[in-house]
Design a protein around this motif. Sequence first.
Motif, PDB file in Angstrom:
ATOM      1  N   THR A   2      20.679  -4.304  -8.587  1.00  0.00           N
ATOM      2  CA  THR A   2      20.072  -5.474  -7.976  1.00  0.00           C
ATOM      3  C   THR A   2      18.950  -6.054  -8.828  1.00  0.00           C
ATOM      4  O   THR A   2      18.686  -7.254  -8.756  1.00  0.00           O
ATOM      5  N   GLU A   3      18.276  -5.228  -9.660  1.00  0.00           N
ATOM      6  CA  GLU A   3      17.199  -5.783 -10.473  1.00  0.00           C
ATOM      7  C   GLU A   3      17.728  -6.690 -11.583  1.00  0.00           C
ATOM      8  O   GLU A   3      16.969  -7.435 -12.192  1.00  0.00           O
ATOM      9  N   ASP A   4      19.039  -6.632 -11.892  1.00  0.00           N
ATOM     10  CA  ASP A   4      19.634  -7.495 -12.896  1.00  0.00           C
ATOM     11  C   ASP A   4      20.087  -8.828 -12.325  1.00  0.00           C
ATOM     12  O   ASP A   4      20.556  -9.696 -13.058  1.00  0.00           O
ATOM     13  N   LEU A   5      19.966  -9.018 -11.023  1.00  0.00           N
ATOM     14  CA  LEU A   5      20.396 -10.253 -10.391  1.00  0.00           C
ATOM     15  C   LEU A   5      19.366 -11.347 -10.623  1.00  0.00           C
ATOM     16  O   LEU A   5      18.173 -11.094 -10.754  1.00  0.00           O
ATOM     17  N   VAL A   6      19.846 -12.584 -10.667  1.00  0.00           N
ATOM     18  CA  VAL A   6      18.991 -13.752 -10.854  1.00  0.00           C
ATOM     19  C   VAL A   6      18.937 -14.499  -9.527  1.00  0.00           C
ATOM     20  O   VAL A   6      19.965 -14.798  -8.924  1.00  0.00           O
ATOM     21  N   ARG A   7      17.717 -14.798  -9.076  1.00  0.00           N
ATOM     22  CA  ARG A   7      17.508 -15.377  -7.755  1.00  0.00           C
ATOM     23  C   ARG A   7      16.821 -16.729  -7.865  1.00  0.00           C
ATOM     24  O   ARG A   7      15.837 -16.878  -8.589  1.00  0.00           O
TER      25      ARG A   7
END
Length: 676
Positions: A2-7
């Motif tokens: 999840t830390e590699d996701l872009v929000r």
Amino acid sequence: MTEDLVRLLDGNTFVVSEASGDIDASPTIPTGLFSFDTRFLSKWLLSIDGDRLSALTVDDLEYFETRFFLVPAAATPADPKVSAIRERSIGGSFRERLTVVNHRSEPVDLRIRFEVASDFADLFEIKDVQEKKGQYYARVEDGCLRLGYRREAFQRETVVSSTEPARIDEHGLTYDVRIGPHGEWVTEIQVATLGVNGRGLRESLQGRPGRVKTEIRRDLDLWLAETPRLTCDSESLMMTYRRSLVDLAALRFTPLTGGGRSLPAAGLPWFMAIFGRDSIFTSLQALPFAPDLAATTLRLLTLVQGIVLDDFREEEPGKIMHELRYGETVGFEEQPHSPYFGSADATPLYVILLDEYERWTGDADAVRRLERSARAALDWIDEYGDIMGNGYIWYQRRNEQTGLDNQCWKDSWDAISYRDGRLPGLPRATCELQGYAYDAKIRGARLAREFWNDPAYADRLEREAADLKERFNRDFWVEDGEYYALAIDADGGQVDALSSNIGHLLWSGIVEASRAAKIAEHLLGPRLFSGWGVRTLAEGEARYNPLGYHVGTVWPFDNSFIAWGLRRYGFTQEAAHIAQGIIDAANYFDGRLPEAFAGHDRELTRYPVRYPTACSPQAWSTGTPLLLLRTMLGMEPRGEHLVTRPAVPRKVGRIELRNIPGRWGRADAFGCGRLD
């Protein structure tokens, strides 16, 4: 991960993608384009000549826009023949500008493809995949791809359009393009999220046209210009402060009944909605910086305050709601969040916020306007909150199918336990609820005496508060450990785990003065304090787990109120120590404090360990640096003036906070780090 996701987010509309910009949703990774609790894009895959693309870098410009620099996954990394730039923004709707660049000295023919799909999943369905009960449809019309879902009167649509001509089918858009030597090809794609009303009219769920980047940028600049200006020696605090202000702007959510006003949504991705408790805590944290958030929070929570008895929604007269959602499962009463009232703390916290808001802003009109609602909230404490009839606030869910077991801020299933790990039966009366009730009565008495012209009611509330404090200090005090029990059970027995909840008791003022030093000692002792912050549950308790959601992690918001409570009782050194730990931790998260991080000892890990599924940004974590600044500077309203009593950690150095809004107009506060 999840830390590699872009929000990206703009209020209730947000998009979560992979580092390449692609969206390929799964039950474990909540990627997609979401608006008002429905996923409008579950697939958004870009390919060039059949190859997916890989990210070289992601330029995270602001919370509402980003750029992805990409090459085909099959390309030679050192010498790609083509590359692509995806410039994405969100502002009510989703926009993407795609630029494909030809790096060769001769023309190139390419097939560029977007695969598009929507499962229209309700946010409650993401983790627990269920078969949809409505019908899907997909149509190509008027040069657009229209994806839809209909279940009786509930209808949602995703409409995809492009500035460049495309071959559109029910599964996406295809472009066959020729790009000249060292040339580029550009298209802009817009994705609209629509609701369809009973008359067949399509309209934005936002209730207003989508905003373009320039409008959002202008709004952000105005927001930042109105907030106090911080100058300090600590680069970490400076970075964290600005990050917090920007994230708080991003989390501002305008509900359908908000009349254009906004309040803080709880957190991305799971909680982009109104939460009574979260909005109140965040408004308290942000009061010296953005008092309008508190005004809107009070107004909107008043509009949906409980009126009747309703077991499904756990509504009661005077009760403040817990959570409001707009998705399909709520519309068909498969979930009770229309709104749901399953929290025992939001109601006394509502009164606390009203009083603190007036103390800070001098808005006496709001106090008089909300008198009936505040009285109803105070009445709820004793009439409905006291399930056992013994003068404490208890909770026990009445909705046995979908209601929450734990209705305090630590609401996970195993959060409330005895020191040996057993879980108490229901109902439960957690300690901090009693502190909030005490504080609400004391503050309610001030409002009654000064604004409601009812001194008799004020006297009664003060007597009740004094009685509550006396009983609480008798019934909750664990003699052999010299701390307050986490809760008492239905038999009156102490749920005797040592927890961070005791810090909220200091903030509320219910702690007997003679016992405060022992509570401070526990909070900064090795069992609770990790070096980064106070753990939710003490090391050595049977259920302690440094990666357990409420049983050993460190919650930044929790620590901000603990530090505020320590200052209230005069423990300036201890408050500064907690503030420094949290500020140090923020540095490892690039200034964006997550919902929670692991409770591992600082000497063991040397850096704070990320909690795997923490919301980020999350409203009350975003508010944490703001409340810590208030605590370090000792800022308190006194009549028409702002009074400061600085107690700043030496490592933070000098702090200057200018242009602080309040009943005094604007004021400045200064402090110099002298505490180790």
